[in-house]
Structures are given as structure tokens and as C-alpha cells.
Design a protein around this motif. Structure first.
Motif, PDB file in Angstrom:
ATOM      1  N   ALA A  22      32.173  39.567  32.342  1.00 51.51           N
ATOM      2  CA  ALA A  22      31.932  40.085  33.697  1.00 51.51           C
ATOM      3  C   ALA A  22      30.903  39.230  34.427  1.00 51.51           C
ATOM      4  O   ALA A  22      30.034  39.741  35.132  1.00 51.51           O
ATOM      5  N   HIS A  23      31.013  37.915  34.265  1.00 55.85           N
ATOM      6  CA  HIS A  23      30.145  37.000  34.991  1.00 55.85           C
ATOM      7  C   HIS A  23      30.889  35.681  35.172  1.00 55.85           C
ATOM      8  O   HIS A  23      31.903  35.425  34.516  1.00 55.85           O
ATOM      9  N   ALA A  24      30.397  34.853  36.082  1.00 51.22           N
ATOM     10  CA  ALA A  24      31.003  33.540  36.302  1.00 51.22           C
ATOM     11  C   ALA A  24      30.835  32.705  35.042  1.00 51.22           C
ATOM     12  O   ALA A  24      29.709  32.456  34.612  1.00 51.22           O
ATOM     13  N   HIS A  25      31.948  32.264  34.453  1.00 50.75           N
ATOM     14  CA  HIS A  25      31.862  31.641  33.142  1.00 50.75           C
ATOM     15  C   HIS A  25      32.361  30.194  33.111  1.00 50.75           C
ATOM     16  O   HIS A  25      32.642  29.648  32.044  1.00 50.75           O
ATOM     17  N   GLU A  32      32.064  29.152  43.313  1.00 52.75           N
ATOM     18  CA  GLU A  32      32.700  30.199  44.124  1.00 52.75           C
ATOM     19  C   GLU A  32      31.765  31.376  44.315  1.00 52.75           C
ATOM     20  O   GLU A  32      31.642  31.937  45.417  1.00 52.75           O
ATOM     21  N   GLU A  33      31.079  31.778  43.253  1.00 52.46           N
ATOM     22  CA  GLU A  33      30.209  32.944  43.323  1.00 52.46           C
ATOM     23  C   GLU A  33      29.017  32.713  44.247  1.00 52.46           C
ATOM     24  O   GLU A  33      28.621  33.614  44.996  1.00 52.46           O
ATOM     25  N   ARG A  34      28.447  31.537  44.205  1.00 56.05           N
ATOM     26  CA  ARG A  34      27.328  31.253  45.115  1.00 56.05           C
ATOM     27  C   ARG A  34      27.772  31.408  46.568  1.00 56.05           C
ATOM     28  O   ARG A  34      27.029  31.952  47.404  1.00 56.05           O
ATOM     29  N   ALA A  35      28.969  30.919  46.876  1.00 57.05           N
ATOM     30  CA  ALA A  35      29.471  31.026  48.248  1.00 57.05           C
ATOM     31  C   ALA A  35      29.770  32.476  48.620  1.00 57.05           C
ATOM     32  O   ALA A  35      29.471  32.923  49.729  1.00 57.05           O
ATOM     33  N   GLY A  53      41.117  43.615  43.013  1.00 57.06           N
ATOM     34  CA  GLY A  53      41.265  42.588  41.991  1.00 57.06           C
ATOM     35  C   GLY A  53      39.955  42.407  41.251  1.00 57.06           C
ATOM     36  O   GLY A  53      39.480  41.289  41.027  1.00 57.06           O
ATOM     37  N   CYS A  54      39.355  43.529  40.854  1.00 57.16           N
ATOM     38  CA  CYS A  54      37.984  43.531  40.323  1.00 57.16           C
ATOM     39  C   CYS A  54      37.862  42.882  38.957  1.00 57.16           C
ATOM     40  O   CYS A  54      36.765  42.510  38.546  1.00 57.16           O
ATOM     41  N   GLY A  55      38.983  42.756  38.226  1.00 52.36           N
ATOM     42  CA  GLY A  55      38.904  42.155  36.903  1.00 52.36           C
ATOM     43  C   GLY A  55      37.944  42.900  36.003  1.00 52.36           C
ATOM     44  O   GLY A  55      37.960  44.131  35.912  1.00 52.36           O
ATOM     45  N   SER A  56      37.061  42.151  35.356  1.00 57.23           N
ATOM     46  CA  SER A  56      36.104  42.755  34.425  1.00 57.23           C
ATOM     47  C   SER A  56      34.860  43.278  35.121  1.00 57.23           C
ATOM     48  O   SER A  56      33.931  43.735  34.456  1.00 57.23           O
ATOM     49  N   GLY A  57      34.823  43.211  36.463  1.00 60.59           N
ATOM     50  CA  GLY A  57      33.746  43.865  37.201  1.00 60.59           C
ATOM     51  C   GLY A  57      32.648  42.973  37.705  1.00 60.59           C
ATOM     52  O   GLY A  57      31.562  43.453  38.056  1.00 60.59           O
ATOM     53  N   ARG A  58      32.914  41.682  37.823  1.00 57.78           N
ATOM     54  CA  ARG A  58      31.865  40.734  38.225  1.00 57.78           C
ATOM     55  C   ARG A  58      31.223  41.094  39.563  1.00 57.78           C
ATOM     56  O   ARG A  58      29.994  41.193  39.677  1.00 57.78           O
ATOM     57  N   TYR A  59      32.028  41.328  40.592  1.00 57.63           N
ATOM     58  CA  TYR A  59      31.448  41.597  41.907  1.00 57.63           C
ATOM     59  C   TYR A  59      31.024  43.053  42.070  1.00 57.63           C
ATOM     60  O   TYR A  59      30.166  43.352  42.905  1.00 57.63           O
ATOM     61  N   LEU A  60      31.568  43.957  41.307  1.00 59.59           N
ATOM     62  CA  LEU A  60      31.033  45.323  41.297  1.00 59.59           C
ATOM     63  C   LEU A  60      29.590  45.303  40.808  1.00 59.59           C
ATOM     64  O   LEU A  60      28.725  46.003  41.349  1.00 59.59           O
ATOM     65  N   ARG A  61      29.314  44.486  39.803  1.00 62.03           N
ATOM     66  CA  ARG A  61      27.941  44.378  39.298  1.00 62.03           C
ATOM     67  C   ARG A  61      27.011  43.812  40.371  1.00 62.03           C
ATOM     68  O   ARG A  61      25.905  44.319  40.581  1.00 62.03           O
ATOM     69  N   LEU A 118      35.660  43.365  48.857  1.00 58.73           N
ATOM     70  CA  LEU A 118      35.482  42.102  48.150  1.00 58.73           C
ATOM     71  C   LEU A 118      36.746  41.769  47.371  1.00 58.73           C
ATOM     72  O   LEU A 118      37.434  42.669  46.871  1.00 58.73           O
ATOM     73  N   CYS A 119      37.041  40.490  47.245  1.00 56.72           N
ATOM     74  CA  CYS A 119      38.180  40.071  46.427  1.00 56.72           C
ATOM     75  C   CYS A 119      37.911  38.652  45.953  1.00 56.72           C
ATOM     76  O   CYS A 119      37.942  37.714  46.750  1.00 56.72           O
ATOM     77  N   GLY A 120      37.617  38.496  44.679  1.00 53.86           N
ATOM     78  CA  GLY A 120      37.259  37.202  44.128  1.00 53.86           C
ATOM     79  C   GLY A 120      38.371  36.571  43.322  1.00 53.86           C
ATOM     80  O   GLY A 120      38.769  37.096  42.276  1.00 53.86           O
ATOM     81  N   LEU A 121      38.902  35.464  43.807  1.00 56.62           N
ATOM     82  CA  LEU A 121      39.869  34.631  43.086  1.00 56.62           C
ATOM     83  C   LEU A 121      41.100  35.407  42.621  1.00 56.62           C
ATOM     84  O   LEU A 121      41.602  35.196  41.514  1.00 56.62           O
ATOM     85  N   ALA A 122      41.597  36.296  43.473  1.00 61.96           N
ATOM     86  CA  ALA A 122      42.751  37.101  43.086  1.00 61.96           C
ATOM     87  C   ALA A 122      43.926  37.013  44.049  1.00 61.96           C
ATOM     88  O   ALA A 122      45.058  37.285  43.651  1.00 61.96           O
ATOM     89  N   VAL A 123      43.703  36.650  45.317  1.00 64.23           N
ATOM     90  CA  VAL A 123      44.805  36.695  46.279  1.00 64.23           C
ATOM     91  C   VAL A 123      45.907  35.702  45.935  1.00 64.23           C
ATOM     92  O   VAL A 123      47.064  35.890  46.315  1.00 64.23           O
ATOM     93  N   GLY A 124      45.584  34.655  45.205  1.00 61.66           N
ATOM     94  CA  GLY A 124      46.602  33.698  44.807  1.00 61.66           C
ATOM     95  C   GLY A 124      47.584  34.243  43.791  1.00 61.66           C
ATOM     96  O   GLY A 124      48.625  33.626  43.533  1.00 61.66           O
ATOM     97  N   HIS A 125      47.293  35.416  43.241  1.00 59.65           N
ATOM     98  CA  HIS A 125      48.224  36.050  42.313  1.00 59.65           C
ATOM     99  C   HIS A 125      49.377  36.738  43.041  1.00 59.65           C
ATOM    100  O   HIS A 125      50.318  37.212  42.401  1.00 59.65           O
ATOM    101  N   VAL A 126      49.285  36.825  44.368  1.00 57.13           N
ATOM    102  CA  VAL A 126      50.342  37.442  45.169  1.00 57.13           C
ATOM    103  C   VAL A 126      50.960  36.362  46.055  1.00 57.13           C
ATOM    104  O   VAL A 126      50.242  35.597  46.697  1.00 57.13           O
ATOM    105  N   VAL A 127      52.281  36.316  46.100  1.00 52.69           N
ATOM    106  CA  VAL A 127      52.973  35.273  46.856  1.00 52.69           C
ATOM    107  C   VAL A 127      52.740  35.426  48.353  1.00 52.69           C
ATOM    108  O   VAL A 127      52.487  34.452  49.062  1.00 52.69           O
TER     109      VAL A 127
END
Length: 233
Positions: A22-25, A32-35, A53-61, A118-127
Motif C-alpha cells: 500500500a505504498h509507491a514501490h 507519480e505519487e509526488r505529482a 481503483g483504490c487497489g491496496s489503499g495507497r491514496y486512502l492512506r 482520486l484515481c491513481g494509475l487505474a484509468v488505463g485499465h478501461v478502454v
């Protein structure tokens, strides 16, 4: 050279979830996260935050660290939501937090419920980017802020993929490239205004010694980060 099998997002994240922190790895995610954080409000007290597209919760944290007490995370992947559930243990007293499984183009949320989306690195998963931004606008209140990131289109032109390893096998996640023209057209249709754009580049200090990567990545932007605003009418 061996080409990694390309998986659709659902099966890919089912495999990846067990090792997805749940962090930038990696250096790209750190850039991306800094921006993203620079374009987000510095304080979120009293705001209803949705992470699509919260994934493991990076931006929720990050949202909780900035004072958000009402948060909803939505993700397509049930295994990733299981990872995000660990955030409940770290939530401050009085916080109201919920997780739900859903598609970015069909969020299980009421209309006008988000002050900040918020939506981090997820919109590309949708056409279809237009369908995603239309849905993001639906669940955002008039005047709301949306901060969204994606892999920069230049990466696709250079043949980059989002790779991961599971069970000793390397895979790639299927990704659709969304160009600036797509963003402008989709925002116009959805009643969204582009308020700010960032194109972060890698910081050489983030790259581990001996790492194997395309050296061109140091000379081009690696992510596209948009701050959007929903029109009041």
C-alpha cells in the motif's frame, strides 16, 4: 526476448495482490505519487473522499494523513480490497471508511457523493476513457475536485508495459493508452474542466543501484496527472 503474458486487470491483480504493498514501490510510482500529492488539497478535513481503483489503499492512506474522515475505496479486484482492508486498523478514531467492489465505469456510489475523487494509475485499465470520466463526474458533487493519474502516453510509444512477478512467472497487465485528445473530449462530455496537468519524470535518486531499466526513462515524462473540476451546473 521472452514476452510476458498480458493479462486483463482482474486476473492480473488476483495474482499480484498478495505482494502488492500500500505504498509507491517503484521509481515510476514514486514520481507519480509526488505529482498526485502536489495537486491534491493539503488538508481534507470534512471532505468526503472517494478513491476509485483504490487497489491496496495507497491514496486512502494519504487522504487519512491529510485529515479525511469519510472515505470510500472502490476496486475491481476483491483480493486487492482484502489488502486495503488493513487500513481499517490504522484509521483514526471516528473515521468512517468503506470499501466496495466495482468497475470504474459503474461505481457503486450515489450521485454527487464525493468532494474529492482520486484515481491513481487505474484509468488505463478501461478502454473507454469517456465512460470512466462520465461516471467520475456523476459521483462527484458540483464544484468537486478530481485528481487522476495514468501512465504517460510516451511510455506506450516506447513499448513499456506494467509488469509484475507472481509464482516465479513474469506477467504484464493490459493497458489502454489515453492521449491528450481523449482527455479533452471526455472532460467536455462529462462536464469536467482540466484545472492543472503534471508530467512527472523519474528522480535518479529513486532508482536502486544495479536496476535494469530503459535509460530513455530519465529523459521523458513517465506519468500524466490531471486535476479536474466538476462544473457547478
Amino acid at each position: 526476448m521472452f514476452a510476458a503474458p498480458v493479462l486483463d486487470p482482474a486476473p492480473a491483480y488476483a495474482l499480484w495482490a498478495a505482494s502488492y504493498p500500500a505504498h509507491a514501490h517503484n521509481p515510476l510510482m514514486q514520481a507519480e505519487e509526488r505529482a498526485m500529492l502536489a495537486l491534491m488539497p493539503t488538508r481534507l478535513d470534512g471532505l468526503h473522499v472517494v478513491d476509485a481503483g483504490c487497489g491496496s489503499g495507497r491514496y486512502l492512506r494519504h487522504a487519512m494523513q491529510r485529515g479525511a474522515m469519510t472515505l470510500v475505496g472502490v476496486d475491481l479486484s476483491a483480493p486487492m480490497l482484502t489488502r486495503a482492508a488493513a487500513l481499517f486498523d490504522d484509521a483514526p478514531p471516528g473515521a468512517r471508511m468503506a470499501l466496495a467492489q466495482g468497475d470504474l465505469a459503474a461505481l457503486p456510489l450515489p450521485e454527487g457523493s464525493a468532494d474529492l475523487l482520486l484515481c491513481g494509475l487505474a484509468v488505463g485499465h478501461v478502454v473507454d476513457l469517456a465512460s470512466v470520466l462520465y461516471e467520475f463526474a456523476r459521483v462527484s458533487r458540483p464544484g468537486a475536485t478530481l485528481v487522476i493519474s495514468d501512465f504517460h502516453p510516451v511510455g506506450a510509444a516506447l513499448g513499456w508495459q506494467r509488469n509484475f512477478q507472481a509464482g516465479g512467472q513474469r506477467y504484464a497487465v493490459r493497458h489502454t493508452t489515453h492521449y491528450y485528445s481523449h482527455w479533452h473530449a471526455a472532460c467536455l462530455r462529462a462536464g469536467l474542466v482540466i484545472d492543472a496537468v503534471a508530467e512527472p519524470m523519474l528522480d535518479p535518486a529513486d532508482i536502486p543501484a544495479g536496476a535494469r531499466f530503459d535509460p530513455v526513462a530519465l529523459d521523458v515524462p513517465v506519468a500524466l496527472v490531471m486535476r479536474l473540476r466538476r462544473l457547478a451546473t
